[in-house]
Design a protein around this motif. Sequence first.
Motif, PDB file in Angstrom:
ATOM      1  N   MET A 106     -30.013  58.455  18.846  1.00 36.87           N
ATOM      2  CA  MET A 106     -31.291  58.940  19.329  1.00 36.87           C
ATOM      3  C   MET A 106     -31.281  60.460  19.446  1.00 36.87           C
ATOM      4  O   MET A 106     -32.267  61.089  19.162  1.00 36.87           O
ATOM      5  CB  MET A 106     -31.600  58.268  20.667  1.00 36.87           C
ATOM      6  N   ASN A 107     -30.145  61.044  19.839  1.00 40.97           N
ATOM      7  CA  ASN A 107     -30.059  62.500  19.946  1.00 40.97           C
ATOM      8  C   ASN A 107     -30.233  63.158  18.587  1.00 40.97           C
ATOM      9  O   ASN A 107     -30.821  64.227  18.495  1.00 40.97           O
ATOM     10  CB  ASN A 107     -28.726  62.919  20.570  1.00 40.97           C
ATOM     11  N   GLN A 108     -29.713  62.507  17.527  1.00 45.57           N
ATOM     12  CA  GLN A 108     -29.883  63.062  16.187  1.00 45.57           C
ATOM     13  C   GLN A 108     -31.355  63.100  15.815  1.00 45.57           C
ATOM     14  O   GLN A 108     -31.830  64.060  15.219  1.00 45.57           O
ATOM     15  CB  GLN A 108     -29.118  62.236  15.160  1.00 45.57           C
ATOM     16  N   PHE A 109     -32.095  62.041  16.171  1.00 42.87           N
ATOM     17  CA  PHE A 109     -33.510  61.981  15.870  1.00 42.87           C
ATOM     18  C   PHE A 109     -34.266  63.087  16.601  1.00 42.87           C
ATOM     19  O   PHE A 109     -35.095  63.773  16.030  1.00 42.87           O
ATOM     20  CB  PHE A 109     -34.066  60.610  16.244  1.00 42.87           C
ATOM     21  N   LYS A 110     -33.929  63.293  17.887  1.00 45.78           N
ATOM     22  CA  LYS A 110     -34.581  64.359  18.661  1.00 45.78           C
ATOM     23  C   LYS A 110     -34.291  65.721  18.060  1.00 45.78           C
ATOM     24  O   LYS A 110     -35.183  66.546  17.915  1.00 45.78           O
ATOM     25  CB  LYS A 110     -34.107  64.319  20.119  1.00 45.78           C
TER      26      LYS A 110
ATOM     27  N   LEU B 153     -33.541  66.371  14.995  1.00 46.48           N
ATOM     28  CA  LEU B 153     -34.240  66.454  13.728  1.00 46.48           C
ATOM     29  C   LEU B 153     -35.696  66.826  13.942  1.00 46.48           C
ATOM     30  O   LEU B 153     -36.232  67.693  13.267  1.00 46.48           O
ATOM     31  CB  LEU B 153     -34.131  65.130  12.974  1.00 46.48           C
ATOM     32  N   LEU B 154     -36.333  66.179  14.909  1.00 43.34           N
ATOM     33  CA  LEU B 154     -37.728  66.494  15.192  1.00 43.34           C
ATOM     34  C   LEU B 154     -37.885  67.921  15.694  1.00 43.34           C
ATOM     35  O   LEU B 154     -38.838  68.608  15.331  1.00 43.34           O
ATOM     36  CB  LEU B 154     -38.311  65.501  16.200  1.00 43.34           C
TER      37      LEU B 154
ATOM     38  N   THR C  72     -33.094  67.616   6.534  1.00 44.28           N
ATOM     39  CA  THR C  72     -31.685  67.219   6.569  1.00 44.28           C
ATOM     40  C   THR C  72     -31.455  66.369   7.804  1.00 44.28           C
ATOM     41  O   THR C  72     -31.912  66.706   8.889  1.00 44.28           O
ATOM     42  CB  THR C  72     -30.769  68.462   6.616  1.00 44.28           C
ATOM     43  N   ILE C  73     -30.752  65.271   7.594  1.00 43.90           N
ATOM     44  CA  ILE C  73     -30.389  64.407   8.714  1.00 43.90           C
ATOM     45  C   ILE C  73     -28.899  64.123   8.605  1.00 43.90           C
ATOM     46  O   ILE C  73     -28.359  63.964   7.518  1.00 43.90           O
ATOM     47  CB  ILE C  73     -31.216  63.102   8.730  1.00 43.90           C
ATOM     48  N   LYS C  74     -28.243  64.125   9.749  1.00 38.18           N
ATOM     49  CA  LYS C  74     -26.813  63.840   9.790  1.00 38.18           C
ATOM     50  C   LYS C  74     -26.636  62.376  10.166  1.00 38.18           C
ATOM     51  O   LYS C  74     -27.090  61.929  11.208  1.00 38.18           O
ATOM     52  CB  LYS C  74     -26.116  64.740  10.808  1.00 38.18           C
ATOM     53  N   LYS C  75     -25.993  61.633   9.270  1.00 39.03           N
ATOM     54  CA  LYS C  75     -25.747  60.216   9.521  1.00 39.03           C
ATOM     55  C   LYS C  75     -24.631  60.063  10.546  1.00 39.03           C
ATOM     56  O   LYS C  75     -23.883  61.002  10.815  1.00 39.03           O
ATOM     57  CB  LYS C  75     -25.371  59.522   8.206  1.00 39.03           C
ATOM     58  N   THR C  76     -24.520  58.882  11.110  1.00 40.36           N
ATOM     59  CA  THR C  76     -23.502  58.636  12.131  1.00 40.36           C
ATOM     60  C   THR C  76     -22.087  58.806  11.591  1.00 40.36           C
ATOM     61  O   THR C  76     -21.180  59.112  12.351  1.00 40.36           O
ATOM     62  CB  THR C  76     -23.651  57.222  12.729  1.00 40.36           C
TER      63      THR C  76
END
Length: 164
Positions: A1-5, A7-8, A43-47
């Motif tokens: 969830m932190n990655q999503f935040k 990213l936004l 860009t998104i960082k996967k787990t």
Amino acid sequence: MNQFKSLLISLSLSPLLLGLGNFPSQAQTPNSLSEKTITKVVTIKKTNGENLSFQIVGPRDKADNAAVVLATLLGVGVDANAAKTVIPIVLAGADPVLTTDLILNLDGLVRDQTGVNVTKLNQAINTYNTIVDKADTNSLKALNNTLEFTAIGGLLRNIRERLG
């Protein structure tokens, strides 16, 4: 969830950063700025630590919309290959909210190779048709020339025909 935040947050800051390097000349109007072609990178960082990057090139308003839709879909866990189909669809002029809804309904449409989620199929068909109905003439022409959008339409027709 932190990655999503994060990213936004990154996406919300990227138009500001892009704007810093693109001050309009006095001859440009807001409409001419929205038609100027820009490049955005999502860009998104996967787990697992891997970075996925997607380049979006198009008019500012459509590129911004495509970036938000892409980030939303990636953030909720839609497969990257499925999520990236939104880029050309939104750049063609499809409504971004409806495009998000369409991809979310396609995600999980087929259950464990054993059957089709009929509710998701009906929602996807309705959303696809609404995108077509809401599109202006230029967007509709562009969507008809967008392989991803026409392939989705064909897939929905094939599934519906097989179900009878």
